[in-house]
Design an enzyme around this catalytic site. Structure first.
Site, mmCIF file in Angstrom:
data_model
loop_
_atom_site.group_PDB
_atom_site.id
_atom_site.type_symbol
_atom_site.label_atom_id
_atom_site.label_comp_id
_atom_site.label_asym_id
_atom_site.label_seq_id
_atom_site.Cartn_x
_atom_site.Cartn_y
_atom_site.Cartn_z
ATOM 1 N N CYS A 75 119.659 31.180 -48.614
ATOM 2 C CA CYS A 75 119.848 30.011 -47.766
ATOM 3 C C CYS A 75 121.175 30.199 -47.031
ATOM 4 O O CYS A 75 122.240 30.235 -47.666
ATOM 5 C CB CYS A 75 119.896 28.764 -48.652
ATOM 6 S SG CYS A 75 120.225 27.237 -47.758
ATOM 7 N N THR A 77 122.690 28.197 -45.139
ATOM 8 C CA THR A 77 123.472 26.965 -45.198
ATOM 9 C C THR A 77 124.275 26.899 -46.502
ATOM 10 O O THR A 77 125.474 26.586 -46.487
ATOM 11 C CB THR A 77 122.519 25.749 -45.095
ATOM 12 O OG1 THR A 77 121.733 25.909 -43.903
ATOM 13 C CG2 THR A 77 123.256 24.449 -45.046
ATOM 14 N N CYS A 184 118.451 30.993 -40.356
ATOM 15 C CA CYS A 184 117.990 30.066 -41.395
ATOM 16 C C CYS A 184 116.736 30.697 -41.974
ATOM 17 O O CYS A 184 115.877 31.164 -41.223
ATOM 18 C CB CYS A 184 117.690 28.699 -40.795
ATOM 19 S SG CYS A 184 116.770 27.594 -41.892
ATOM 20 N N THR A 185 116.642 30.701 -43.305
ATOM 21 C CA THR A 185 115.541 31.443 -43.929
ATOM 22 C C THR A 185 114.173 30.789 -43.756
ATOM 23 O O THR A 185 113.155 31.393 -44.064
ATOM 24 C CB THR A 185 115.836 31.651 -45.428
ATOM 25 O OG1 THR A 185 116.089 30.361 -46.038
ATOM 26 C CG2 THR A 185 117.055 32.541 -45.628
HETATM 27 N N1 DGL Z 1 116.839 27.622 -45.380
HETATM 28 C C1 DGL Z 1 118.156 27.160 -45.193
HETATM 29 C C2 DGL Z 1 119.011 28.171 -44.446
HETATM 30 O O1 DGL Z 1 118.775 29.368 -44.525
HETATM 31 C C3 DGL Z 1 118.401 25.794 -44.626
HETATM 32 C C4 DGL Z 1 117.352 24.801 -44.509
HETATM 33 C C5 DGL Z 1 117.855 23.375 -44.680
HETATM 34 O O2 DGL Z 1 118.376 22.791 -43.718
HETATM 35 O O3 DGL Z 1 117.736 22.891 -45.785
HETATM 36 O O4 DGL Z 1 119.945 27.815 -43.784
#
Ligand code: DGL
Length: 253
Positions: A75, A77, A184-185
């Protein structure tokens, strides 16, 4: 001391990290994976940094309590908000955090026009600013995508609604970028739609493969690579069989 037989923990705010798990499985099919998605609290990307940090620490504690030899923060984030704190809290465990694939973009197009599509948290955190300082010749553009993670979490990645949202966000960049970094994944699950809007001249990049290779390198160095038949266990904070079904479906996608 960790043992080879322990699982690799993989964490995301929801189902997005499954795109990283896919790459990990390609790279190391013989490993045991324990995936945890915090869909009950997703999206993380529009929360405060402090909130993301706290949710990440709680989710990772849940994985650590089950005994893992390495943690993959799948992730962007959570990496941006909490990787430092995670490494301080768990100094004896291998921790690899996914980051936007700017190095790959710069290797392809050293002075290129590169879009970085990511959550609000990833785009505003210092980590990205520091990363960008390493590639001063890139002409970068930050592209937020509010609402996209929510659609993918609801299993609507292939819907007309997602198509419309992506057109609204990306049409202004059609034919104008050498590369788009999917920071973002969740986004690799809508890669085809993104590609159809931006056109073939834009290369789409994500950090999944690099993260998997980095994890493999770290495990090899520590003598912790496993042999034999691998396995995948998926857990989610949302008490709903549908989210597990969606996770397995995305893993096969
Ligand atoms: N999948 C997450 C990323 O890679 C973020 C998704 C979210 O906002 O929860 O940033």
């Amino acid at each position: 001391m960790h043992s080879k037989e322990e699982s690799i923990g993989v964490f995301d705010s929801g189902v997005g990290g499954i795109s990283v798990l896919r790459e990990l499985l390609k790279c190391m099919p013989q490993e045991k994976y324990l995936y945890f998605g915090d869909s009950a609290n997703a999206p993380y990307g529009n929360k405060t940094t402090q909130q993301v940090r706290q949710l990440t620490m709680e989710a990772v504690q849940h994985l650590m309590a089950q005994g893992i030899k390495a943690l993959v923060v799948a992730c962007n984030t959570a990496t941006a908000a909490a990787i430092k704190e995670l490494r301080e809290t768990y100094p004896n465990t291998i921790i690899v955090g996914i980051e936007p694939a700017l190095k790959v973009a710069s290797d392809h197009f050293p002075t290129g026009r590169v879009g970085i599509m990511a959550t609000e948290v990833t785009l505003r955190e210092e980590k990205l600013a520091h990363q960008l300082e390493r590639f001063p010749r890139l002409q970068t553009q930050r592209i937020p995508a509010p609402g996209l993670v929510e659609l993918i979490e609801r299993g609507k990645g292939d819907s007309a609604e997602t198509q419309v949202l992506l057109e609204t966000i990306l049409a202004p960049y059609a034919g104008k970028l050498d590369a788009l970094v999917l920071g973002c994944t969740h986004y690799p699950f809508v890669k085809e739609t993104i590609g159809s809007i931006l056109g073939e001249s834009t290369l789409l990049l994500d950090g999944g493969e690099g993260t998997a290779r980095q994890t493999q390198r770290c495990l090899a160095e520590a003598g912790l690579l496993r042999e034999g038949t691998g396995s995948v266990t998926i857990q989610n904070s949302l008490n709903d069989p549908e989210i597990l079904q969606l996770s397995h479906q995305l893993l096969r996608k």
